[in-house]
Design a protein around this motif. Structure first.
Motif, PDB file in Angstrom:
ATOM      1  N   GLU A  41      66.754 -26.215 -26.303  1.00 24.02           N
ATOM      2  CA  GLU A  41      67.028 -25.345 -27.457  1.00 24.02           C
ATOM      3  C   GLU A  41      65.865 -25.319 -28.442  1.00 24.02           C
ATOM      4  OE1 GLU A  41      68.879 -29.407 -28.509  1.00 24.02           O
ATOM      5  OE2 GLU A  41      68.557 -28.128 -26.746  1.00 24.02           O
ATOM      6  N   TYR A  42      64.997 -26.346 -28.378  1.00 20.92           N
ATOM      7  CA  TYR A  42      63.835 -26.380 -29.278  1.00 20.92           C
ATOM      8  C   TYR A  42      62.620 -25.618 -28.717  1.00 20.92           C
ATOM      9  CZ  TYR A  42      66.388 -30.170 -31.612  1.00 20.92           C
ATOM     10  OH  TYR A  42      67.322 -30.910 -32.277  1.00 20.92           O
ATOM     11  N   ALA A  43      62.672 -25.297 -27.411  1.00 25.06           N
ATOM     12  CA  ALA A  43      61.525 -24.678 -26.742  1.00 25.06           C
ATOM     13  C   ALA A  43      61.113 -23.327 -27.349  1.00 25.06           C
ATOM     14  CB  ALA A  43      61.803 -24.530 -25.249  1.00 25.06           C
ATOM     15  N   PRO A  44      62.069 -22.408 -27.633  1.00 23.52           N
ATOM     16  CA  PRO A  44      61.652 -21.105 -28.175  1.00 23.52           C
ATOM     17  C   PRO A  44      60.822 -21.214 -29.452  1.00 23.52           C
ATOM     18  CG  PRO A  44      63.936 -20.999 -27.460  1.00 23.52           C
ATOM     19  CD  PRO A  44      63.526 -22.435 -27.367  1.00 23.52           C
ATOM     20  N   ALA A  45      61.188 -22.136 -30.344  1.00 19.19           N
ATOM     21  CA  ALA A  45      60.448 -22.281 -31.605  1.00 19.19           C
ATOM     22  C   ALA A  45      59.022 -22.771 -31.345  1.00 19.19           C
ATOM     23  CB  ALA A  45      61.178 -23.252 -32.532  1.00 19.19           C
ATOM     24  N   VAL A  46      58.883 -23.729 -30.419  1.00 20.57           N
ATOM     25  CA  VAL A  46      57.550 -24.243 -30.079  1.00 20.57           C
ATOM     26  C   VAL A  46      56.703 -23.133 -29.455  1.00 20.57           C
ATOM     27  CG1 VAL A  46      56.269 -25.897 -28.666  1.00 20.57           C
ATOM     28  CG2 VAL A  46      58.402 -26.594 -29.778  1.00 20.57           C
ATOM     29  N   VAL A  47      57.320 -22.350 -28.573  1.00 20.15           N
ATOM     30  CA  VAL A  47      56.603 -21.266 -27.893  1.00 20.15           C
ATOM     31  C   VAL A  47      56.172 -20.185 -28.879  1.00 20.15           C
ATOM     32  CG1 VAL A  47      56.887 -19.360 -26.264  1.00 20.15           C
ATOM     33  CG2 VAL A  47      57.613 -21.673 -25.628  1.00 20.15           C
ATOM     34  N   VAL A  48      57.036 -19.871 -29.839  1.00 19.57           N
ATOM     35  CA  VAL A  48      56.672 -18.892 -30.865  1.00 19.57           C
ATOM     36  C   VAL A  48      55.454 -19.376 -31.645  1.00 19.57           C
ATOM     37  CG1 VAL A  48      57.395 -17.857 -33.071  1.00 19.57           C
ATOM     38  CG2 VAL A  48      58.945 -17.831 -31.119  1.00 19.57           C
ATOM     39  N   GLY A  49      55.439 -20.661 -31.989  1.00 16.92           N
ATOM     40  CA  GLY A  49      54.285 -21.233 -32.690  1.00 16.92           C
ATOM     41  C   GLY A  49      53.021 -21.151 -31.859  1.00 16.92           C
ATOM     42  N   THR A  50      53.159 -21.389 -30.560  1.00 15.74           N
ATOM     43  CA  THR A  50      52.014 -21.277 -29.647  1.00 15.74           C
ATOM     44  C   THR A  50      51.491 -19.846 -29.620  1.00 15.74           C
ATOM     45  OG1 THR A  50      52.891 -23.045 -28.245  1.00 15.74           O
ATOM     46  CG2 THR A  50      51.290 -21.549 -27.241  1.00 15.74           C
ATOM     47  N   PHE A  51      52.403 -18.906 -29.436  1.00 10.26           N
ATOM     48  CA  PHE A  51      52.035 -17.492 -29.321  1.00 10.26           C
ATOM     49  C   PHE A  51      51.376 -16.974 -30.598  1.00 10.26           C
ATOM     50  CE2 PHE A  51      53.249 -13.015 -29.925  1.00 10.26           C
ATOM     51  CZ  PHE A  51      52.604 -12.446 -28.829  1.00 10.26           C
ATOM     52  N   LEU A  52      51.932 -17.345 -31.746  1.00  8.68           N
ATOM     53  CA  LEU A  52      51.432 -16.831 -33.022  1.00  8.68           C
ATOM     54  C   LEU A  52      50.020 -17.294 -33.343  1.00  8.68           C
ATOM     55  CD1 LEU A  52      54.531 -17.111 -35.414  1.00  8.68           C
ATOM     56  CD2 LEU A  52      53.451 -15.031 -34.564  1.00  8.68           C
ATOM     57  N   ASN A  53      49.649 -18.463 -32.854  1.00 10.74           N
ATOM     58  CA  ASN A  53      48.360 -19.030 -33.246  1.00 10.74           C
ATOM     59  C   ASN A  53      47.272 -18.876 -32.188  1.00 10.74           C
ATOM     60  OD1 ASN A  53      48.972 -20.388 -35.968  1.00 10.74           O
ATOM     61  ND2 ASN A  53      50.643 -21.108 -34.674  1.00 10.74           N
ATOM     62  N   ALA A  54      47.580 -18.151 -31.125  1.00 10.35           N
ATOM     63  CA  ALA A  54      46.579 -17.908 -30.088  1.00 10.35           C
ATOM     64  C   ALA A  54      45.508 -16.893 -30.501  1.00 10.35           C
ATOM     65  CB  ALA A  54      47.266 -17.450 -28.803  1.00 10.35           C
ATOM     66  N   PRO A  55      45.811 -15.870 -31.325  1.00 10.50           N
ATOM     67  CA  PRO A  55      44.786 -14.858 -31.648  1.00 10.50           C
ATOM     68  C   PRO A  55      43.488 -15.417 -32.219  1.00 10.50           C
ATOM     69  CG  PRO A  55      46.928 -14.054 -32.325  1.00 10.50           C
ATOM     70  CD  PRO A  55      47.127 -15.479 -31.884  1.00 10.50           C
ATOM     71  N   GLY A  56      43.553 -16.518 -32.981  1.00  6.60           N
ATOM     72  CA  GLY A  56      42.347 -17.069 -33.596  1.00  6.60           C
ATOM     73  C   GLY A  56      41.415 -17.765 -32.620  1.00  6.60           C
ATOM     74  N   ASP A  57      41.840 -17.896 -31.361  1.00  2.00           N
ATOM     75  CA  ASP A  57      41.036 -18.579 -30.351  1.00  2.00           C
ATOM     76  C   ASP A  57      40.048 -17.591 -29.724  1.00  2.00           C
ATOM     77  OD1 ASP A  57      40.049 -20.347 -28.532  1.00  2.00           O
ATOM     78  OD2 ASP A  57      41.786 -20.307 -27.201  1.00  2.00           O
ATOM     79  N   ILE A  58      38.955 -17.333 -30.442  1.00  3.41           N
ATOM     80  CA  ILE A  58      37.930 -16.406 -29.968  1.00  3.41           C
ATOM     81  C   ILE A  58      36.592 -17.138 -29.872  1.00  3.41           C
ATOM     82  CG2 ILE A  58      39.056 -14.360 -30.889  1.00  3.41           C
ATOM     83  CD1 ILE A  58      37.008 -14.483 -33.229  1.00  3.41           C
ATOM     84  N   PRO A  59      35.618 -16.588 -29.130  1.00  2.00           N
ATOM     85  CA  PRO A  59      34.316 -17.251 -29.012  1.00  2.00           C
ATOM     86  C   PRO A  59      33.664 -17.474 -30.366  1.00  2.00           C
ATOM     87  CG  PRO A  59      34.519 -15.502 -27.388  1.00  2.00           C
ATOM     88  CD  PRO A  59      35.701 -15.381 -28.292  1.00  2.00           C
ATOM     89  N   GLY A  60      32.970 -18.583 -30.489  1.00  2.00           N
ATOM     90  CA  GLY A  60      32.298 -18.941 -31.734  1.00  2.00           C
ATOM     91  C   GLY A  60      32.131 -20.443 -31.792  1.00  2.00           C
ATOM     92  N   SER A  61      31.678 -20.936 -32.921  1.00  2.00           N
ATOM     93  CA  SER A  61      31.495 -22.380 -33.053  1.00  2.00           C
ATOM     94  C   SER A  61      32.856 -23.071 -33.030  1.00  2.00           C
ATOM     95  CB  SER A  61      30.764 -22.707 -34.358  1.00  2.00           C
ATOM     96  OG  SER A  61      31.604 -22.494 -35.474  1.00  2.00           O
TER      97      SER A  61
END
Length: 751
Positions: A41-61
């Motif tokens: 039951e806790y998995a959806p919340a963790v997955v939402v957090g994962t999904f929301l914070n993926a956009p900032g993972d772009i090439p750079g330092s």
């Protein structure tokens, strides 16, 4: 078939697919682990957090990437908490929506990476409407688990980075070489395609901006990641390829010749340009192949074809002289010789890239001091006053934030009063496609609608074939991974894959998949319509109104580049670094101007005021930077005579005229005075110097001295290039002054 397999291999080995896999791992692992531990039951919340914070993972330092994701985690947690606590109170919720939409969207003023953090925050705001939590305890647990999901994604990203530490840099280098290869092939067409030059130039404008963006990201990744103990062998290899790509880019710029002169000299003898054109095409294709090999790691093909093509280009000079005869053939021969010299240097840079890729030991010796490399970095200001300065209707991003906020509130109230199921899908569409420019919003809106229809059609077909939950799960994860991999390259395909993923995710909640598909399509159309209409009628930001500052910067940097070239002519070793920095700034400025013009072409025809005049200004700036690059490159790669007094006079004259163009666009400046007569005399003397050398050569030929020694050849080349290019620059600067004055008048400033 073979080509398709190669493209599939390149995609599967790309860093874009790698980031898609990261997201897949970030989503699947929490589901699996929490399921086996009995806390599903806790998995959806963790997955939402994962999904929301993926956009900032772009090439750079790495430092900037980690900071971006950490800020994103904090922002998404706070926004989710605010929305969840506000949902029971309509007025409070509307206030929260207004504040979050405006403030978070305005974070984009801090650059591209900040805009992705902003996107994560806005996405969190929308997805909070899909989260059904009532009590404060449930809300706090949800927010905490989302934070865990964000940190989990950061760990996943870090592990992938360690497993393939140079994948992003290799992808960027590959993309850069691909774009430069295409750019070189376009330049080849300019030599003979007289009637298609306008069309080709517009394509070149787009490529230039894309190449500049890749170079900027590479500067950040390669220069800021240097270790105090020195670079590794592999980092040296990447840096060498990067520096060679910059040199190739400048060489291509420098070969943007005076096509009017070419047409006059060669007329119906274009066959003598064919060898040079063919060589450009072959080098362009070779760079494209090298770009693929950076990803594939296959054997590098030999360069025999390039060497033979270079030899044929050299032979064409002799053939031209033998056909046209001296002295009539001299100017054409010198032009072909200068072009040949550039292509010879291009081939040397390509061979340098090949040697680096082949891991030749000597190829990894690079000397670039830390204090020198730092001068090439474009630093982003993160101070509060940057945000405050944009709190004005004069700011394009401020108007976008207002427009976006109104669109969000309107869409929410529309769903609220008409009791639309899943209103947040409409909000999600607005968040994803709405951009500061009308043109880009319209294009993304069209791609989003078409992609959604395609995705819906595919989902319908699969639902009709099977109702297997396992199949739905695999398709939901697989399509999301592919969507995240393609979102930057092909938004239409990404939209289709996102639709497929969402349909199958919702199929677990609502067994009636057809109803889910129906609402998804309708809500996408509603959201897209709201976004496009809002961009058109609410504080519209037409590119023609935003062009002035971009143009001023291009004029300023062109002038700075011109003056740096003068210093380079005086002392190459002393002033080469400052010249290179000025070159980078000028290339970035012209790239931004080209990008602004490209956005202008996407605006409605009725809003493209003075389109032809603006195109003329952009083209003149582009041609001017190429002419300056041509002189600078000649100075760097040839032993030259001391710069003459006349050269300095003409540089001052051209600089003066550029300043007058700047003043025309920005009338707040004091108008610069002209000095026409002195410059005309200087130009005559430069031309007479070439004529004197030419006459001496004619006399030498009459005396039977047919062989041309290297010193005389270089002297003729230098005199011919400097005299003609300075004349060309004078003409360009005068035309630029006239067009900028007309531009100022078109803006309504007749003073």
């Amino acid at each position: 078939m073979r080509e398709k397999l190669k493209q599939l291999e390149l995609f599967l080995k790309s860093s874009n697919f790698d980031r898609g896999i990261r997201l897949g791992v970030g989503i699947v692992v929490p589901f699996g682990v929490l399921y086996f531990l009995g806390y599903f039951e806790y998995a959806p919340a963790v997955v939402v957090g994962t999904f929301l914070n993926a956009p900032g993972d772009i090439p750079g330092s790495i430092k900037r990437k980690v900071n971006a994701i950490l800020i994103s985690i904090g922002l998404t947690m706070v926004i989710t908490a605010i929305i969840l606590f506000s949902k029971p109170f309509l007025l409070l919720l509307l206030i929260a929506l207004i504040v979050i939409s405006f403030v978070v969207s305005l974070i984009s003023v801090y650059g591209f990476r900040a805009s992705l953090v902003s996107f994560s925050g806005l996405l969190a705001m929308v997805l909070a409407f899909a989260i059904q939590k009532q009590t404060p305890q449930e809300i706090l647990i949800q927010v905490a688990l989302m934070g865990v999901g964000g940190l989990w994604y950061l760990v996943v990203s870090f592990v992938f980075q360690k497993l393939a530490p140079k994948k992003d840099q290799n992808q960027l280098l590959s993309d850069t070489l691909l774009l430069i290869g295409e750019y070189l092939k376009l330049r080849a067409k300019l030599l003979t395609k007289k009637t298609k030059r306008d069309k080709l130039l517009k394509q070149i404008f787009v490529l230039q901006h894309q190449i500049n963006e890749k170079h900027e990201t590479l500067r950040e990744t390669l220069f800021t990641e240097r270790k105090r103990s020195g670079r590794s062998r592999y980092e040296e290899k990447q840096l060498l390829i990067f520096l060679s790509s910059i040199n190739i880019f400048e060489l291509i710029e420098a070969t943007h010749l005076d096509y009017k002169m070419i047409d006059e000299i060669f007329g119906h003898r274009k066959e003598f340009l064919k060898a040079s054109k063919t060589l450009n095409k072959l080098m362009g294709n070779h760079l494209i192949r090298l770009s693929e090999l950076l990803i594939q790691n296959d054997k590098i093909p030999n360069n025999d074809t390039l060497i033979k093509a270079l030899s044929r280009a050299n032979e064409s000079i002799t053939n031209y002289i033998n056909t046209v005869k001296l002295p009539k053939a001299r100017e054409g021969a010198l032009l072909l010789k200068n072009l040949y010299d550039y292509q010879e240097q291009l081939l040397l840079e390509i061979r340098a890239i090949r040697r680096a890729m082949e891991n030749v030991k000597e190829a990894s010796k690079i000397s670039l001091r830390r204090q020198d490399s730092s001068q090439f970095l474009t630093l982003q200001e993160y101070r509060l006053n940057v945000f405050i300065q944009n709190l004005s209707l004069d700011s394009k991003l401020f108007r976008h934030s207002l427009r976006f906020t109104i669109a969000i509130i309107f869409a929410y109230l529309l769903g609220f009063f008409f009791d639309i199921q899943n209103t947040y899908w409409i909000l999600l569409t607005i968040v994803v496609i709405m951009r500061p420019s009308y043109g880009l919003t319209k294009v993304r809106s069209k791609d989003r609608i078409i992609g959604t229809f395609i995705g819906a059609a595919v989902a319908v077909g699969i639902v009709l074939i099977t109702q297997n939950v396992v199949v739905y799960s695999i398709l939901a994860i697989g399509s999301l991974v592919l969507a995240f991999s393609l979102i930057q390259q092909n938004y239409k395909s990404a939209a289709a894959l996102i639709t497929i993923s969402i349909v199958f995710v919702y199929s677990f909640i609502n067994p009636n998949a057809f109803e889910v598909i129906q609402y998804r399509v309708i809500d996408t159309i509603i959201g897209s319509t709201i976004a496009v209409v809002a961009n058109y009628v609410l504080f519209p930001s037409w590119e023609v109104d935003n062009l002035t500052q971009v143009l001023l910067n291009a004029l300023k940097m062109n002038r700075k580049y011109l003056l740096a070239t003068r210093e380079l002519y005086q002392d190459t070793s002393k002033h080469k670094l400052s010249y290179n920095v000025a070159r980078k700034d000028a290339f970035l400025a012209i790239g931004n101007l080209n990008a602004a013009f490209q956005r202008l072409t996407q605006d409605p025809k009725s809003k493209q005021k003075e389109f032809q005049l603006i195109y003329e200004i952009v083209t003149l700036n582009q041609t001017m930077i190429s002419a300056i690059a041509s002189i600078g490159n000649f100075i760097i790669n040839h032993k030259t005579t001391p710069a003459s007094k006349e050269f300095h006079i003409l540089i001052e004259k051209i600089s003066n005229t550029l300043q007058m163009s700047f003043d025309s666009v920005d009338p707040s400046h004091i108008r610069t005075k002209d000095a026409e007569q002195i410059a005309e005399n200087a130009q005559e003397k430069l031309l007479s110097k070439y004529q004197q050398l030419s006459n001496l050569r004619d006399e030498s030929i009459r005396q039977g001295n047919i062989e041309l020694d290297t010193e005389t050849l270089h002297g003729l080349q230098e005199a011919f290039l400097i005299a003609n290019h300075m004349n060309w620059l004078q003409s360009l600067s005068k035309n630029l002054k006239k067009t900028t004055e007309r531009y100022r008048l078109s803006l309504g400033d007749g003073q």
